[in-house]
Design a protein around this motif. Structure first.
Motif, PDB file in Angstrom:
ATOM      1  N   TYR A  51      -9.095 -16.779  -9.785  1.00 38.16           N
ATOM      2  CA  TYR A  51      -8.216 -17.263 -10.860  1.00 38.16           C
ATOM      3  C   TYR A  51      -9.101 -17.960 -11.895  1.00 38.16           C
ATOM      4  O   TYR A  51      -9.873 -18.858 -11.554  1.00 38.16           O
ATOM      5  N   TYR A  52      -9.010 -17.526 -13.145  1.00 40.60           N
ATOM      6  CA  TYR A  52      -9.877 -18.077 -14.178  1.00 40.60           C
ATOM      7  C   TYR A  52      -9.056 -18.519 -15.392  1.00 40.60           C
ATOM      8  O   TYR A  52      -7.976 -17.994 -15.660  1.00 40.60           O
ATOM      9  N   LYS A  53      -9.594 -19.492 -16.120  1.00 41.19           N
ATOM     10  CA  LYS A  53      -8.932 -20.023 -17.312  1.00 41.19           C
ATOM     11  C   LYS A  53      -9.877 -19.908 -18.503  1.00 41.19           C
ATOM     12  O   LYS A  53     -10.982 -20.469 -18.486  1.00 41.19           O
ATOM     13  N   LEU A  54      -9.440 -19.192 -19.523  1.00 45.20           N
ATOM     14  CA  LEU A  54     -10.259 -19.040 -20.723  1.00 45.20           C
ATOM     15  C   LEU A  54     -10.311 -20.353 -21.493  1.00 45.20           C
ATOM     16  O   LEU A  54      -9.353 -21.131 -21.489  1.00 45.20           O
ATOM     17  N   LEU A  87     -13.222 -11.454 -19.538  1.00 43.56           N
ATOM     18  CA  LEU A  87     -13.855 -12.743 -19.274  1.00 43.56           C
ATOM     19  C   LEU A  87     -14.615 -13.281 -20.485  1.00 43.56           C
ATOM     20  O   LEU A  87     -14.783 -14.489 -20.630  1.00 43.56           O
ATOM     21  N   THR A  88     -15.091 -12.396 -21.363  1.00 39.66           N
ATOM     22  CA  THR A  88     -15.974 -12.808 -22.458  1.00 39.66           C
ATOM     23  C   THR A  88     -15.283 -12.873 -23.814  1.00 39.66           C
ATOM     24  O   THR A  88     -15.956 -13.028 -24.836  1.00 39.66           O
ATOM     25  N   SER A  89     -13.983 -12.765 -23.854  1.00 39.42           N
ATOM     26  CA  SER A  89     -13.277 -12.722 -25.141  1.00 39.42           C
ATOM     27  C   SER A  89     -13.341 -14.044 -25.895  1.00 39.42           C
ATOM     28  O   SER A  89     -13.221 -14.063 -27.122  1.00 39.42           O
ATOM     29  N   ILE A 122     -17.749 -22.729 -12.793  1.00 35.81           N
ATOM     30  CA  ILE A 122     -17.868 -22.705 -14.255  1.00 35.81           C
ATOM     31  C   ILE A 122     -18.762 -21.540 -14.674  1.00 35.81           C
ATOM     32  O   ILE A 122     -19.872 -21.361 -14.147  1.00 35.81           O
ATOM     33  N   ILE A 123     -18.274 -20.738 -15.633  1.00 34.57           N
ATOM     34  CA  ILE A 123     -19.075 -19.659 -16.237  1.00 34.57           C
ATOM     35  C   ILE A 123     -19.153 -19.945 -17.728  1.00 34.57           C
ATOM     36  O   ILE A 123     -18.117 -20.012 -18.402  1.00 34.57           O
ATOM     37  N   HIS A 124     -20.360 -20.111 -18.245  1.00 31.07           N
ATOM     38  CA  HIS A 124     -20.503 -20.414 -19.673  1.00 31.07           C
ATOM     39  C   HIS A 124     -20.653 -19.116 -20.472  1.00 31.07           C
ATOM     40  O   HIS A 124     -21.505 -18.278 -20.165  1.00 31.07           O
ATOM     41  N   ILE A 125     -19.820 -18.995 -21.506  1.00 33.09           N
ATOM     42  CA  ILE A 125     -19.878 -17.845 -22.417  1.00 33.09           C
ATOM     43  C   ILE A 125     -20.415 -18.335 -23.748  1.00 33.09           C
ATOM     44  O   ILE A 125     -19.791 -19.154 -24.420  1.00 33.09           O
ATOM     45  N   ALA A 126     -21.588 -17.836 -24.139  1.00 30.91           N
ATOM     46  CA  ALA A 126     -22.229 -18.268 -25.382  1.00 30.91           C
ATOM     47  C   ALA A 126     -21.524 -17.666 -26.587  1.00 30.91           C
ATOM     48  O   ALA A 126     -21.080 -16.515 -26.568  1.00 30.91           O
ATOM     49  N   SER A 127     -21.444 -18.462 -27.652  1.00 33.16           N
ATOM     50  CA  SER A 127     -20.809 -17.998 -28.880  1.00 33.16           C
ATOM     51  C   SER A 127     -21.667 -16.943 -29.557  1.00 33.16           C
ATOM     52  O   SER A 127     -22.899 -17.002 -29.526  1.00 33.16           O
ATOM     53  N   SER A 128     -21.022 -15.983 -30.176  1.00 28.11           N
ATOM     54  CA  SER A 128     -21.745 -14.938 -30.897  1.00 28.11           C
ATOM     55  C   SER A 128     -21.801 -15.215 -32.392  1.00 28.11           C
ATOM     56  O   SER A 128     -22.287 -14.401 -33.157  1.00 28.11           O
TER      57      SER A 128
END
Length: 233
Positions: A51-54, A87-89, A122-128
């Protein structure tokens, strides 16, 4: 590879992190390990759901996990998750937890339901934005699709050029006569192509007529008829 370990204290610990960029697709993988034996429960027999939360929308969503067929080092259950746009949106920290479910029945037909919960992942998604600041975020998906279309078009053009070059390589651009064999053949870019044919003309280009005995008329008066079919130009 982004790797996590679920400990017996039910905390999700990051053991190896990698940079995942916003809106990237199927170029990264999440790897999750959990020890197979947890008390009297065999984790490989459980159904696992992540279960993940954006980070922006804040909506919790489920993602079913599939375990690898064999245990890692005969001790850990391994889950490999391809990272897609689900996951990366959104850029930021994606929070996640994993729940394990199992059901068993004893000799008295009593059903037991088991639920194990592991948290604090925690999964960190870097900004593009750092490389696409000149393009509005709302347009990035359309731009990505356009780039893929242009790449497909480029590949199609390359294939067309290759096909055309192959065709030109077999297109005749000259006619050559072999004086030794009295044969004529075609060439393309200086290379012989096709089949040779026998040259039936003399040096002046006049067709050679072979008059053997069978072509001699029985009647001398008909001798001129032999040449009636020969036209002069």
């Amino acid at each position: 590879m982004y790797t996590f370990l679920i400990g017996n204290d039910n905390y999700i610990t990051t053991t190896n992190a990698e940079r995942i960029v916003q809106r990237s697709k199927l170029v990264n993988t999440l790897q999750i390990f959990v020890q197979n034996e947890y008390g009297n429960i065999i984790m490989s027999n459980c159904q696992a759901i992540m279960y993940y939360k954006l980070p922006i929308s804040g909506e919790w969503k489920p993602n079913e996990l599939m375990a690898s067929e064999t245990l890692y080092k005969d001790k850990y259950v391994e889950y490999l998750i391809p990272v897609d746009t689900w996951l990366t949106s959104e850029a930021g920290d994606v929070e996640f937890e994993i729940k394990f479910y199992n059901v068993s029945m004893n000799d008295d037909s009593n059903v037991k339901q088991y639920v194990r919960k592991a948290t604090n992942g925690i999964i960190h998604i870097a900004s593009s934005k750092d490389w696409s600041s000149s393009i509005a975020d709302s347009m990035l998906d359309a731009v990505d699709q356009r780039i893929i279309q242009l790449m497909n078009l480029q590949k199609a053009q390359e294939e067309m050029i290759t096909t055309t070059q192959a065709m030109l390589g077999t297109k005749a651009d000259n006619i050559v006569k072999d004086d030794k064999t009295q044969e004529i053949y075609l060439t393309s870019d200086g290379k012989e192509i096709g089949n040779r044919i026998k040259d039936e003309c003399d040096q002046d280009g006049v067709p050679v007529v072979d008059l053997d005995d069978s072509s001699t008329p029985d009647n001398p008066d008909d001798s001129n008829k032999v040449f009636d079919d020969v036209l002069e130009f």
